[in-house]
Scaffold this active site. Structure first.
Site, short mmCIF file in Angstrom:
data_model
loop_
_atom_site.label_atom_id
_atom_site.label_comp_id
_atom_site.label_asym_id
_atom_site.label_seq_id
_atom_site.Cartn_x
_atom_site.Cartn_y
_atom_site.Cartn_z
N SER A 46 37.60 41.67 35.65
CA SER A 46 38.67 42.08 36.57
C SER A 46 39.37 40.86 37.20
O SER A 46 40.42 41.00 37.81
CB SER A 46 38.09 42.97 37.67
OG SER A 46 37.13 42.25 38.41
N HIS A 47 38.79 39.68 37.04
CA HIS A 47 39.46 38.47 37.53
C HIS A 47 39.66 37.44 36.42
O HIS A 47 39.80 36.27 36.67
CB HIS A 47 38.67 37.83 38.68
CG HIS A 47 38.78 38.62 39.95
ND1 HIS A 47 37.92 39.63 40.26
CD2 HIS A 47 39.68 38.58 40.97
CE1 HIS A 47 38.26 40.16 41.42
NE2 HIS A 47 39.32 39.55 41.87
N SER A 121 42.92 35.49 43.13
CA SER A 121 41.67 35.48 42.39
C SER A 121 40.52 35.87 43.30
O SER A 121 40.70 36.19 44.47
CB SER A 121 41.44 34.09 41.80
OG SER A 121 41.59 33.12 42.80
N GLU A 187 38.70 49.46 39.84
CA GLU A 187 37.69 50.39 39.31
C GLU A 187 38.23 51.82 39.30
O GLU A 187 37.99 52.58 38.37
CB GLU A 187 36.43 50.34 40.18
CG GLU A 187 35.60 49.09 39.98
CD GLU A 187 34.40 49.05 40.94
OE1 GLU A 187 33.38 49.65 40.61
OE2 GLU A 187 34.54 48.44 42.03
N ARG A 303 17.35 41.71 42.59
CA ARG A 303 18.11 40.68 41.90
C ARG A 303 18.98 39.92 42.88
O ARG A 303 19.53 40.50 43.81
CB ARG A 303 19.01 41.33 40.84
CG ARG A 303 18.28 41.60 39.53
CD ARG A 303 19.06 42.47 38.58
NE ARG A 303 20.50 42.33 38.72
CZ ARG A 303 21.33 42.35 37.68
NH1 ARG A 303 20.88 42.49 36.45
NH2 ARG A 303 22.63 42.26 37.87
#
Lengths: 342, 342
Positions: A46-47, A121, A187, A303
């Site tokens: 997406s970037h 960005s 999204e 994570r």
């Protein structure tokens, strides 16, 4: 699907050529290219190169100054300010970052204010630039009104990204960078294209009612993450990185731009902290103590953020960046036709 | 239920007498009383007189230095540091706040580090002390391991409160102060006392499985608000307000204390920003522009945070504070027996 594998440097040449063809000065073409190729390299689609077209659209619409010369001002405070003068934020950040790092070392903490920029960005490249200096960093900016405040009925807040990083000498830093909306606008756009209903709790329609229809959501408003808490953090970002720095809030940015299809113009606030200075005189090395915390997290199955991105980066550095035939065709078309292609 | 109405000053006398009876020095008894009575005044029951007993328990257990003399050190950086020397945080904050405000005006932004304190009360009283100086402020601290990181299976992070404030001259400030867990530990404690099941999604049991049993939740782990985003913010708090300032992280605080039934010992980080300095040379008055944002929020039905608290405050200032017969009996017992009552 046929894929092309490009060395990172080769993709940089292609994107930079497109940016130059689109009218950006060498300074901006270089800075934007670095940010976009970093996104693609990290499989942060997406970037990544997907953004090149939007960049050209923003230039074509006359909503960014393609050859703006960012100007840095610094006084005896802990604030360094870069006037982006209507240009993209990336070059302004690159100008301000070394001074920010210097001031953070001098004062323990410091702030970089970027004014009148077009933000394009993700924030993590900026965060990583500061963790590379051994600093902790926090960054935030408004975007444009598309998110309803908790309990509200229509778009007012932006998706207002919030990012933070902690240096890990010799390895990739601890970095997170997320929208303070439940989901990013991109999204929802992907659900719309796929004709799939949204998960519950993502958005409201134009009447302020909950909806799972992506079209209704895009016309209505997205919701903040984490209910009233996320809404409060998003409001904090409007206040600190909009109002406080004398730049546009998200509703003002939407009004100034008139559309959500172009990159928003506003300001940005980046804070840097020198852990060595803060920890001075206290027991324990902050770098080692942070690792103990990270190990405990990973040890129980959690994570650390950005790990998927770092894994993709490692692969891209070793094997190059893979682009689909469509992506290559798009880049080719943009390189040939420049602004006429968008 | 019979209720007693007390003037704020009368409740202060009672609480302060209990604190003195419990062995706190006048400095600490005064500072703690102000924080606890402010909580009760604002109908913030989880930080009101309910906390008095826990305070005495912490003193009795020898986990706080009841007569610590906080010591301030300040150099030419933008950091001011107060060594709480094992005492409660409140007096340390009161010592450091004016210097923090002065440094924020001098440098544009500044940080107050409190080390080796026992943190006891909410963060909003500290935030409000800084907004009263015309500053924006952010505060955070670890607590003790009781929250599982997103994707994890057991307690590691603390409930790690995050608070922010923006000054509104002539009226109550914009303030939020929340746990980065879905719920505060005190809320789960209230469910336990009431014998009511928790809402879904608040906690996991000792096996890492979702639970609605308050007792199992208190033995297991709470969950962060907003999934991985809230978990990341909570981790940031461990890093900035634990590791970076050379003080305990939440797992370290739990290990040092050995129980979650007493107030945690650690450090705290408070940042202050001078909007006048940040907005210098830019168009628009930040105070007026913030009001425009707040009006737009309220105008579409959203509530600003802390409004329930401010309404309760107004009522308490006009009509006094109402306590139940049980609360009065508890205070009476504590006043008579001091540490023998806990």
């Amino acid at each position: 699907m046929t894929e092309t594998t490009l060395a990172i440097g080769d993709l940089e040449h292609i994107v930079e050529a497109i940016m130059r063809k689109g009218g950006l000065s060498p300074l901006h073409a270089g800075a934007l290219t670095r940010a976009i190729v970093a996104g693609e390299r990290d499989a942060c689609k997406s970037h990544g190169v997907y953004r090149v077209e939007g960049c050209l659209r923003t230039i074509k619409a006359g909503k960014v100054v393609p050859d703006a010369e960012p100007e840095l001002t610094s006084d005896d405070s802990a604030i360094v300010r870069v006037a982006a003068k209507g240009g993209f934020a990336n070059a302004a950040f690159e100008l301000g970052a070394p001074v920010l790092a210097e001031k953070a070392r001098q004062f323990g903490l410091a702030a970089l204010v970027i004014n009148d920029c077009t933000h394009f960005s993700a924030l993590w490249p900026e965060i990583e630039a500061l963790t590379a200096h051994g600093l902790a960093a926090m960054a935030m900016c408004p975007s444009y009104a598309s998110v309803a405040p908790s309990g509200g009925s229509g778009p007012l807040l932006g998706t207002n990204p919030f990012a933070f990083g902690w240096p890990r000498p010799g390895r990739t830093p601890y970095v997170f960078d997320f929208a303070t909306s439940v989901a990013a606008r991109g999204e929802i756009e992907l659900y719309r294209r796929a004709g799939k209903p949204l998960p519950e709790g993502w958005a409201i329609d134009t009447d302020g009612k909950p909806t799972t229809d992506p079209e209704a959501a895009l016309n209505g408003a997205m919701l903040p993450f984490g209910g009233h808490k996320g809404s409060a953090i998003s409001t904090m970002i409007e206040l600190l990185a909009g109002v406080m720095i004398g730049d546009l809030t998200s509703p003002e940015a939407l009004e100034a731009l008139g559309t959500t299809a172009l990159a928003p113009a506003h300001g940005e606030l980046i804070l840097a902290f020198d852990p060595a200075r803060f920890a001075q005189g206290r027991a324990g090395d902050p770098m080692a103590r942070a690792e103990t915390l990270f190990e405990a997290m990973v040890g129980q199955g959690a994570r650390l953020p950005s790990q998927r991105r770092f894994a993709a980066r490692e692969k891209a550095l070793a094997e190059g960046i893979r682009l689909t035939a469509e992506e290559m065709a798009l880049l080719e078309r943009l390189r040939e036709k420049g602004l006429d292609a968008v």
